[in-house]
Write a protein that holds these residues in place. Structure first.
Motif, mmCIF file in Angstrom:
data_model
loop_
_atom_site.group_PDB
_atom_site.id
_atom_site.type_symbol
_atom_site.label_atom_id
_atom_site.label_comp_id
_atom_site.label_asym_id
_atom_site.label_seq_id
_atom_site.Cartn_x
_atom_site.Cartn_y
_atom_site.Cartn_z
ATOM 1 N N PRO A 447 0.570 -0.706 0.044
ATOM 2 C CA PRO A 447 -0.001 -0.374 -0.330
ATOM 3 C C PRO A 447 0.489 1.258 -0.226
ATOM 4 O O PRO A 447 1.852 0.860 0.181
ATOM 5 N N ASP A 448 0.201 2.108 -0.532
ATOM 6 C CA ASP A 448 0.881 3.428 -0.016
ATOM 7 C C ASP A 448 0.624 4.526 1.064
ATOM 8 O O ASP A 448 0.743 3.423 2.374
ATOM 9 N N SER A 449 2.007 4.629 1.650
ATOM 10 C CA SER A 449 1.516 5.697 3.528
ATOM 11 C C SER A 449 0.661 5.618 4.172
ATOM 12 O O SER A 449 0.447 4.756 4.552
ATOM 13 N N GLU A 450 -0.530 6.346 3.547
ATOM 14 C CA GLU A 450 -1.547 6.826 3.790
ATOM 15 C C GLU A 450 -2.328 4.573 4.295
ATOM 16 O O GLU A 450 -2.711 4.762 5.337
ATOM 17 N N GLY A 451 -2.179 4.386 2.712
ATOM 18 C CA GLY A 451 -2.609 3.019 3.283
ATOM 19 C C GLY A 451 -2.398 1.775 4.040
ATOM 20 O O GLY A 451 -3.328 1.338 4.863
ATOM 21 N N GLN A 452 -0.826 2.317 4.554
ATOM 22 C CA GLN A 452 -0.033 1.375 4.905
ATOM 23 C C GLN A 452 0.115 1.681 6.640
ATOM 24 O O GLN A 452 -0.520 0.604 7.663
ATOM 25 N N GLN A 453 -0.301 3.262 7.148
ATOM 26 C CA GLN A 453 -0.601 3.435 7.971
ATOM 27 C C GLN A 453 -1.933 2.923 8.715
ATOM 28 O O GLN A 453 -2.437 2.649 9.472
ATOM 29 N N LEU A 454 -3.263 3.146 7.594
ATOM 30 C CA LEU A 454 -4.789 2.725 8.808
ATOM 31 C C LEU A 454 -4.521 0.894 8.896
ATOM 32 O O LEU A 454 -5.091 0.899 9.686
ATOM 33 N N ARG A 489 -3.970 2.046 -2.354
ATOM 34 C CA ARG A 489 -4.202 3.209 -2.110
ATOM 35 C C ARG A 489 -5.743 3.106 -0.735
ATOM 36 O O ARG A 489 -5.931 1.946 -0.150
ATOM 37 N N ARG A 490 -5.231 4.227 -0.298
ATOM 38 C CA ARG A 490 -5.929 4.190 1.052
ATOM 39 C C ARG A 490 -7.946 3.207 0.576
ATOM 40 O O ARG A 490 -7.514 2.866 1.666
ATOM 41 N N ILE A 493 -7.763 -0.154 1.098
ATOM 42 C CA ILE A 493 -7.406 -0.209 2.227
ATOM 43 C C ILE A 493 -8.355 -1.075 3.171
ATOM 44 O O ILE A 493 -8.903 -1.461 4.034
ATOM 45 N N ALA A 494 -8.917 0.608 3.764
ATOM 46 C CA ALA A 494 -10.276 0.477 3.714
ATOM 47 C C ALA A 494 -11.544 -0.472 3.183
ATOM 48 O O ALA A 494 -12.009 -0.874 4.885
#
Length: 508
Positions: A447-454, A489-490, A493-494
């Motif tokens: 995932p991208d950074s936002e997706g990985q954090q989520l 992307r986030r 993932i969501a």
């Protein structure tokens, strides 16, 4: 003199060479079959004798011994009738022995000399092709055998027509490959009103080959939705059709010798036993999970299946194969299936519905859902709550989008996956995102950074196992493919996380 005929035995979908040896010697008249024959093989003596009598031939008054080599391999099935009969005819100088050794033979004999269908013709044909032999099989299954490349196939209707062919009095024409031409129309998603979220989950499951669990009250449309899944699945590749048909050929369920062209959809009743679902029995036959290979295994009323029966699915769902170990057999069948299940939230079915309150809630729902073990629950990629249909939805006109439009999006996502994994080794090449694992998953589903954090935050809150974590990534990869996005992307993932639930008893 010992006459010899080539035939085969089956160990799962694998083929074992068997040499039928026939000897006629002086002595008291007798006819014996040796080499670990089962009851069906031992009874071939009477069928062969009757078939020869029907043609006006009789066995000489000698001591006849038929040996099925190798002698330490158990022989099962009625397909040894025809090889034994041809061995006797060679020993009686009716047929040329050298010419018969150029063929692999299988078929059951009727008392009037007709050659009846048997199991495993496709597997035998592929084996004959690998050994540079021809094949003699029943007429009804000539189209099945014709899918093996570059071999001569004789598919006679009777033993007499086969003899006439080798005598030059009749010519048997080569059969044409047969494929199931059934044009049954699939049920259409347009028939279902409302349940847009469930339809979306069904599309995602089809696009990535993901396991799916639907939970909802009676009459919510869970079974209706799943029954429309075959209509949006991608068509079979030629190699896949051959692979599936091979299993059904060994199981004896290939109707009319025609190759399957549609993905299997198996929906056993919840009273199915462990051998019926996973495979086994006296002859270690493939079960429902193998017959659904590269297709869908639908388990309706999931908690009503036996606990041991459901637990037997855990290993095949991970490995894509089922190993059946019995005292007299040890075979392995392919079992790469898409598991789709449906269940009520509790025994009465109305948990969470204020208009149908149950005096045993929430214990009733917890006990009922606890019939599904945590490890099996963890193997579900998508968990979807299917609420009751609103009366307002039923009064609306049918939705404009049907199965055809959804199938096009699914086919596009699958095409993207084929291109992505085309460079992988053939034996380990994933057919869909659901099969991606290990290092390859890290390469294609980062995932991208936002997706990985989520994902990390949700993994801790949902207490995801390593398996659950990877399944979220696989579903997110499918969602990105449906969007035509190369990146995870986030939002992907969501949505993938929205399809996860904690197993019963592990509340937040």
């Amino acid at each position: 003199m010992v006459a010899r005929i080539n035939t085969v035995a089956f160990a799962g979908v694998d083929v074992v060479k068997v040499d039928v040896q026939v000897q006629m010697a002086s002595g008291l008249p007798a006819f014996s079959v040796v080499g670990l024959p089962d009851k069906a093989v031992a009874e071939s003596r009477d069928r062969v004798r009757a078939a020869l009598t029907a043609m006006g031939l009789s066995l000489p008054p000698k001591r006849i011994v038929v040996n099925l080599a190798p002698a330490d391999l158990s022989k099962e099935g009625s397909h040894f009738d025809l090889p034994i009969a041809l061995g006797l005819l060679v020993a009686m100088n009716v047929l040329p022995g050298d010419e018969m050794l150029e063929y692999s033979v299988l078929g059951e004999l009727a008392l009037d000399g007709r050659i009846m269908p048997v199991s495993g013709v496709l597997a035998a044909a592929l084996d004959a092709s690998a050994r540079s032999l021809g094949l003699i099989c029943p007429q009804e299954q000539g189209g099945e055998a014709a899918w093996a490349e570059a071999i001569e196939i004789l598919a006679p209707q009777s033993l007499l027509s086969l003899i006439n062919h080798f005598k030059g009095a009749q010519v048997l024409s080569a059969p044409e490959p047969a494929i199931n031409s059934s044009d049954n129309q699939d049920l259409d998603l347009r028939d279902i009103k409302g349940q847009n979220a469930a339809k979306r989950a069904l599309e995602v499951a089809a696009a990535g080959g993901h396991n799916l669990l639907m939970v909802g009250p009676p009459g919510a449309g869970k079974s209706m939705l799943v029954q429309r899944l075959p209509g949006i699945l991608p068509p079979l590749e030629p190699a896949e059709a051959l692979e599936i048909s091979l299993i059904h050929s060994v199981a004896g369920t290939l109707e009319g010798g025609e190759l399957l062209r549609r993905r299997p959809f198996r929906d056993p009743h919840h009273s199915a036993s462990l051998p019926a679902l996973a495979g086994g029995g006296l002859k270690a036959k493939p079960g429902e999970i193998s017959l659904a290979h590269l297709g869908v295994l639908f388990l309706d009323e999931l908690p009503e299946f036996g606990r041991a029966t459901l637990e037997a699915l855990r290993q095949p769902l991970e490995t894509g194969r089922v190993a059946i170990a019995r005292a007299n057999a040890h075979v392995t069948y392919p079992a790469r299936v898409q598991l789709v299940a449906a269940m009520n939230p509790c025994r009465c079915g109305y948990f969470g519905d204020p208009s149908a309150a149950c005096g045993r809630t929430p214990r009733c729902a917890a006990d009922y859902q606890a019939k599904i073990s945590g490890p099996l629950y963890d193997r579900m990629d998508i968990y979807m709550d299917v609420p009751a249909v609103k009366m307002q939805d039923l009064s609306l006109p049918p939705p404009s989008e049907g199965s055809e439009a959804v199938a096009q999006r699914v086919a596009g996502a699958r095409r993207t996956q084929r291109e992505r994994y085309a460079g992988q080794h053939e034996e380990k090449r994933p057919r869909s995102n659901a099969e991606v694992d290990g290092k390859l998953l890290e390469e294609v589903a980062t995932p991208d950074s936002e997706g990985q954090q989520l994902l990390l935050q949700a993994a801790e809150r949902l207490r995801l196992t390593g398996r659950g974590y990877h399944r979220v990534l696989r579903v997110a990869r499918t969602l990105a493919d449906l969007d035509g996005s190369a990146e995870l992307r986030r939002p992907h993932i969501a949505e993938a996380l929205s399809y996860r639930r904690l197993p019963p008893g592990r509340e937040l």
